[in-house]
Structures are given as structure tokens and as C-alpha cells.
Design an enzyme around this catalytic site. Structure first.
Site, PDB file in Angstrom:
ATOM      1  N   GLY A 148      86.387  99.163  41.036  1.00 32.46           N
ATOM      2  CA  GLY A 148      87.690  99.250  40.389  1.00 32.46           C
ATOM      3  C   GLY A 148      88.544 100.436  40.798  1.00 32.46           C
ATOM      4  O   GLY A 148      89.440 100.844  40.049  1.00 32.46           O
ATOM      5  N   ASN A 200      90.792 100.428  43.074  1.00 35.22           N
ATOM      6  CA  ASN A 200      92.171  99.939  43.240  1.00 35.22           C
ATOM      7  C   ASN A 200      92.838  99.708  41.884  1.00 35.22           C
ATOM      8  O   ASN A 200      94.030  99.988  41.714  1.00 35.22           O
ATOM      9  CB  ASN A 200      92.194  98.665  44.098  1.00 35.22           C
ATOM     10  CG  ASN A 200      92.132  98.988  45.580  1.00 35.22           C
ATOM     11  OD1 ASN A 200      93.094  99.494  46.156  1.00 35.22           O
ATOM     12  ND2 ASN A 200      90.978  98.737  46.189  1.00 35.22           N
ATOM     13  N   ARG A 202      80.794  74.923  40.063  1.00 31.11           N
ATOM     14  CA  ARG A 202      81.964  75.692  40.478  1.00 31.11           C
ATOM     15  C   ARG A 202      83.242  75.006  39.963  1.00 31.11           C
ATOM     16  O   ARG A 202      84.199  75.660  39.583  1.00 31.11           O
ATOM     17  CB  ARG A 202      81.981  75.822  42.009  1.00 31.11           C
ATOM     18  CG  ARG A 202      83.109  76.679  42.553  1.00 31.11           C
ATOM     19  CD  ARG A 202      83.163  78.054  41.914  1.00 31.11           C
ATOM     20  NE  ARG A 202      82.145  78.953  42.388  1.00 31.11           N
ATOM     21  CZ  ARG A 202      82.375  80.149  42.937  1.00 31.11           C
ATOM     22  NH1 ARG A 202      83.595  80.623  43.039  1.00 31.11           N
ATOM     23  NH2 ARG A 202      81.384  80.900  43.332  1.00 31.11           N
ATOM     24  N   HIS A 227      93.393  93.688  51.048  1.00 33.79           N
ATOM     25  CA  HIS A 227      92.295  93.466  52.000  1.00 33.79           C
ATOM     26  C   HIS A 227      92.132  94.722  52.853  1.00 33.79           C
ATOM     27  O   HIS A 227      93.126  95.262  53.357  1.00 33.79           O
ATOM     28  CB  HIS A 227      92.582  92.250  52.884  1.00 33.79           C
ATOM     29  CG  HIS A 227      91.450  91.966  53.821  1.00 33.79           C
ATOM     30  ND1 HIS A 227      90.291  91.339  53.420  1.00 33.79           N
ATOM     31  CD2 HIS A 227      91.277  92.273  55.131  1.00 33.79           C
ATOM     32  CE1 HIS A 227      89.461  91.266  54.440  1.00 33.79           C
ATOM     33  NE2 HIS A 227      90.028  91.829  55.493  1.00 33.79           N
ATOM     34  N   GLU A 236      96.328  79.054  50.101  1.00 33.88           N
ATOM     35  CA  GLU A 236      95.103  78.248  49.990  1.00 33.88           C
ATOM     36  C   GLU A 236      94.006  78.709  50.953  1.00 33.88           C
ATOM     37  O   GLU A 236      92.846  78.370  50.788  1.00 33.88           O
ATOM     38  CB  GLU A 236      95.414  76.759  50.231  1.00 33.88           C
ATOM     39  CG  GLU A 236      96.108  76.066  49.060  1.00 33.88           C
ATOM     40  CD  GLU A 236      97.619  76.240  49.058  1.00 33.88           C
ATOM     41  OE1 GLU A 236      98.140  77.042  49.884  1.00 33.88           O
ATOM     42  OE2 GLU A 236      98.281  75.597  48.225  1.00 33.88           O
ATOM     43  N   ASP A 259      92.663  84.970  53.255  1.00 36.68           N
ATOM     44  CA  ASP A 259      93.411  86.080  53.878  1.00 36.68           C
ATOM     45  C   ASP A 259      94.507  85.590  54.823  1.00 36.68           C
ATOM     46  O   ASP A 259      94.836  86.256  55.810  1.00 36.68           O
ATOM     47  CB  ASP A 259      92.456  87.024  54.645  1.00 36.68           C
ATOM     48  CG  ASP A 259      91.364  87.592  53.757  1.00 36.68           C
ATOM     49  OD1 ASP A 259      91.605  87.784  52.550  1.00 36.68           O
ATOM     50  OD2 ASP A 259      90.253  87.848  54.270  1.00 36.68           O
ATOM     51  N   GLU A 302      94.705 101.726  50.944  1.00 31.63           N
ATOM     52  CA  GLU A 302      94.680 100.781  49.817  1.00 31.63           C
ATOM     53  C   GLU A 302      95.330 101.330  48.555  1.00 31.63           C
ATOM     54  O   GLU A 302      96.155 100.667  47.923  1.00 31.63           O
ATOM     55  CB  GLU A 302      93.235 100.375  49.494  1.00 31.63           C
ATOM     56  CG  GLU A 302      92.556  99.622  50.607  1.00 31.63           C
ATOM     57  CD  GLU A 302      91.170  99.145  50.230  1.00 31.63           C
ATOM     58  OE1 GLU A 302      90.974  98.633  49.120  1.00 31.63           O
ATOM     59  OE2 GLU A 302      90.252  99.282  51.059  1.00 31.63           O
TER      60      GLU A 302
HETATM   61  C1  GAR Z   1      88.304  97.277  48.325  1.00 37.67           C
HETATM   62  O1  GAR Z   1      88.043  97.947  49.543  1.00 37.67           O
HETATM   63  C2  GAR Z   1      89.071  96.010  48.604  1.00 37.67           C
HETATM   64  O2  GAR Z   1      90.019  96.142  49.625  1.00 37.67           O
HETATM   65  C3  GAR Z   1      87.968  95.078  49.004  1.00 37.67           C
HETATM   66  O3  GAR Z   1      86.936  95.357  48.079  1.00 37.67           O
HETATM   67  C4  GAR Z   1      87.005  96.747  47.715  1.00 37.67           C
HETATM   68  C5  GAR Z   1      87.006  96.848  46.202  1.00 37.67           C
HETATM   69  O4  GAR Z   1      86.938  98.195  45.788  1.00 37.67           O
HETATM   70  N1  GAR Z   1      88.402  93.714  48.951  1.00 37.67           N
HETATM   71  C6  GAR Z   1      87.986  92.787  49.829  1.00 37.67           C
HETATM   72  O5  GAR Z   1      87.196  93.011  50.723  1.00 37.67           O
HETATM   73  C7  GAR Z   1      88.621  91.422  49.643  1.00 37.67           C
HETATM   74  N2  GAR Z   1      88.385  90.593  50.781  1.00 37.67           N
HETATM   75  P1  GAR Z   1      87.368  98.633  44.321  1.00 37.67           P
HETATM   76  O6  GAR Z   1      86.609  97.720  43.341  1.00 37.67           O
HETATM   77  O7  GAR Z   1      86.902 100.055  44.218  1.00 37.67           O
HETATM   78  O8  GAR Z   1      88.851  98.487  44.185  1.00 37.67           O
END
Ligand code: GAR
Length: 214
Positions: A12, A14, A66, A110, A148, A151, A181
Site C-alpha cells: 500500500g 501507492n 471466478r 504499472h 479489457e 496493461d 510511482e
Molecule cells: C507497485 O510497484 C505497483 O506499481 C505494482 O505493485 C506494487 C504495489 O506496491 N503493480 C503492478 O505490478 C501491477 N501490474 P504498493 O502496494 O506498495 O503500492
């Protein structure tokens, strides 16, 4: 005021960057109303709780199939009816019905410069492993709308980060988070909340006032 739902699976950081940017006034006209995790142990849920947001868990593991999870996931999002859904390290494939129900209202962060090191299998540390094993010298992060595909949605913001001699996947992951990010995700949300982001008929994103340097 843009009502934002944040979807998380892990640490978490981000989510934290978004909450900090709201507190600092760097994101204006937006608030996080809901945090949803597929993982009950995600530290992101604690971060949300510390900020006074009661997170909730919606896990595919709690459903027989699912398809049943996808239905419940869509139903919950429709109930919340957010203005924007942010995938902040959310590692569940978004069902097509959700994409259709929230056109250009889903954004994802991403940890690479799309279209490099993205698509199926490229998530979390795997992205940085791919970068190091290919030997590229510049990587970065991308915020994009979710469509859909995996990425493949329209790109909103990107930021480059240099690879350095001696990097491990973990060291590079941290640098990409810190330098890219945690900056471009809050910035993209602020731009969307300000009504500055549009998508043309060729699925190219335009930003009123020009692309920001973040
Ligand atoms: C982040 O680096 C994000 O960009 C990546 O997962 C991590 C989550 O970190 N997302 C992906 O790879 C999506 N394809 P966080 O939980 O500390 O934010």
C-alpha cells in the site's frame, strides 16, 4: 469532489502516496471513500485504517468460482458508484464487465515504461527482474486507463528512472516507486479531478495545459 475507490493487494505504498498528497493539498477536489483489498493481510488495509478509512476485503478465494467473484466485485463497485477507481498495486485481473461499467474511470499504476515489461506475468518484482535480465538502462512507471487487455489502456503519465550498476530487483523496485510511482499516480488523480484529462478517438490521452513534468 471526486469520490475515489482504491483497490490494493499488498504493502500500500501507492495508497499512502495518494493519502499524503490529499493531505498536502497536492491532490485537490478528490477524496478516498473506499479501499478494497483482495488480500485480508494486505498492510494497505492498516494504512487505510490509520487514515480513518475502513477497508474491506473482497477475495476470489471466498467464492466458488471466478465468475461468482467477478459478479460480486462488479455489484459492490456499482453500489459504491465511485467517480474514479484506482488500482494501486491491485493484482487481480479486472473483469471485462467492470471495465465496461466504468469506462475511463479505472486507472492503474504499472512499474515500467509501457509497452516494455508489461502484460501477463509482469507484476511486482517480476517487472524489475525482467528489466535487469534484459539489461535496459532506463525504466520507470506508467499510469494508464484500464481497458479489457492487460496493461494496454491509454497512457496518462509516465516517468523515467535510471537503472544503476549493482541494482537488485528489490533496490530497483524501491527507486522506481520513490522516483516515479509515488509522484505520477497522485499527479494523475489530481489532473483527473481537475477535469484536465481527455481521451481522443485514437485512444490518445491529452492533458489540458500540457504534459506536466513530475
Ligand atoms: C507497485 O510497484 C505497483 O506499481 C505494482 O505493485 C506494487 C504495489 O506496491 N503493480 C503492478 O505490478 C501491477 N501490474 P504498493 O502496494 O506498495 O503500492
Amino acid at each position: 469532489m471526486l469520490n475515489v475507490t482504491v483497490l490494493v493487494s499488498g504493502g500500500g505504498t501507492n495508497l499512502q502516496a495518494i493519502m499524503d498528497a490529499i493531505d498536502a493539498g497536492e491532490i485537490q477536489n478528490a477524496r478516498i471513500t473506499h479501499v478494497i483489498s483482495n488480500n485480508p493481510r494486505a498492510y494497505a488495509l492498516e494504512r487505510a485504517a490509520k487514515a480513518g478509512i475502513q477497508g474491506e476485503v473482497l477475495s476470489p478465494k471466498s467464492y466458488d468460482s471466478r465468475a461468482e467473484f467477478n459478479e460480486a466485485f462488479l455489484a459492490r463497485l456499482q453500489e459504491i458508484n465511485p467517480d474514479l477507481i484506482v488500482l494501486a498495486g491491485f493484482l487481480v485481473v479486472i473483469p471485462e464487465a467492470v471495465v465496461k461499467a466504468f469506462p475511463y474511470k479505472l486507472v492503474n499504476i504499472h512499474p515500467s515504461l509501457i509497452p516494455s515489461f508489461c502484460g501477463t506475468g509482469f507484476y511486482g518484482l517480476h517487472v524489475h527482474e525482467g528489466v535487469l535480465s534484459r539489461g535496459v538502462k532506463v525504466t520507470g512507471a506508467t499510469v494508464h486507463f484500464v481497458d479489457e487487455g492487460t496493461d494496454t489502456g491509454p497512457i496518462i503519465l509516465q516517468k523515467a528512472v535510471y537503472v544503476q550498476e549493482g541494482d537488485t530487483p528489490e533496490i530497483l523496485q524501491r527507486r522506481v516507486m520513490e522516483e516515479a510511482e509515488w509522484k505520477i499516480l497522485p499527479k494523475a488523480i489530481d489532473l483527473i479531478a481537475a477535469g484536465k484529462v481527455s481521451v481522443d478517438e485514437n485512444r490518445i490521452v491529452h492533458i489540458a495545459g500540457g504534459y506536466p513534468s513530475v
